[in-house]
Design a protein around this motif. Structure first.
Motif, PDB file in Angstrom:
ATOM      1  N   LEU A  75      15.529  28.176  88.842  1.00  0.00           N
ATOM      2  CA  LEU A  75      16.412  27.572  87.844  1.00  0.00           C
ATOM      3  C   LEU A  75      17.681  27.126  88.539  1.00  0.00           C
ATOM      4  N   LEU A  76      18.283  26.072  88.038  1.00  0.00           N
ATOM      5  CA  LEU A  76      19.559  25.612  88.542  1.00  0.00           C
ATOM      6  C   LEU A  76      20.604  26.668  88.218  1.00  0.00           C
ATOM      7  N   ARG A  77      21.438  27.007  89.192  1.00  0.00           N
ATOM      8  CA  ARG A  77      22.498  27.991  88.978  1.00  0.00           C
ATOM      9  C   ARG A  77      23.551  27.404  88.050  1.00  0.00           C
ATOM     10  N   GLU A  78      23.910  28.168  87.028  1.00  0.00           N
ATOM     11  CA  GLU A  78      24.925  27.718  86.072  1.00  0.00           C
ATOM     12  C   GLU A  78      26.321  27.901  86.666  1.00  0.00           C
ATOM     13  N   PRO A  79      27.273  27.040  86.291  1.00  0.00           N
ATOM     14  CA  PRO A  79      28.635  27.179  86.819  1.00  0.00           C
ATOM     15  C   PRO A  79      29.261  28.498  86.323  1.00  0.00           C
ATOM     16  N   SER A  80      30.125  29.094  87.186  1.00  0.00           N
ATOM     17  CA  SER A  80      30.732  30.367  86.786  1.00  0.00           C
ATOM     18  C   SER A  80      31.938  30.194  85.904  1.00  0.00           C
TER      19      SER A  80
END
Length: 162
Positions: free
Chosen positions: A157-162
């Motif tokens: 999965l694409l890493r979500e922004p923090s």
């Protein structure tokens, strides 16, 4: 040009024949699929397909363009690199002779796996992690005696922004 591993993930219509058309694009151009994972998303009308393949950049760009032309492909991303979270799952059946049981349990503990089944002469281990972790784990278990193994291949999965 050097070939490198690419992880392509796509959202597609969950309909008969979609997977066949996508795989056909790869085989028709001589691409090998190293792993393929398909599952329904939270929306039962949509599935996520994750494909791992080896190819150079121009060839991957070509296959991406072809995939985007397919009517049932909703979204396509190349998740190769550090901007994604990647995992595999494996079930590993290991011979568990009495003299190796303690060693197997130590390996299971170190790799944060769990034993999901056991018999008089075997343990079945469930492991999750990166492809590198799976390789390291299997390298340690091989000398003990891997009886059989089933792996999911990479999911990502694409890493979500923090």
């Amino acid at each position: 040009m050097t070939e490198e591993k690419h992880i392509l993930t796509m959202l597609v219509d969950n309909e008969p024949g979609v997977l066949s058309r996508i795989v056909g694009l790869f085989s028709g151009r001589g691409f090998n699929i190293e792993s393929l994972c398909v599952a329904e998303t939270i929306d039962p009308r949509i599935s996520r397909i994750t494909i791992v393949t080896q190819a150079n950049e121009p060839l991957v760009e070509q296959i991406e363009k072809q995939l985007r032309k397919l009517i049932n492909v909703i979204k396509l991303r190349d998740l190769t690199g550090s901007g994604s979270i990647q995992r595999e799952m494996a079930l590993i059946c290991v011979r568990a002779k009495p003299e190796h049981r303690d060693e197997i349990l130590r390996i299971v503990d170190i790799f944060r796996c769990k034993i999901v089944d056991m018999g008089a002469e075997y343990y079945t281990i469930e492991a999750t992690g990166t492809a590198e972790k799976m390789k390291a784990l299997t390298n340690l278990l091989k000398p003990i005696g891997i009886k059989k193994i089933a792996r999911t291949g990479t999911i990502a999965l694409l890493r979500e922004p923090s």
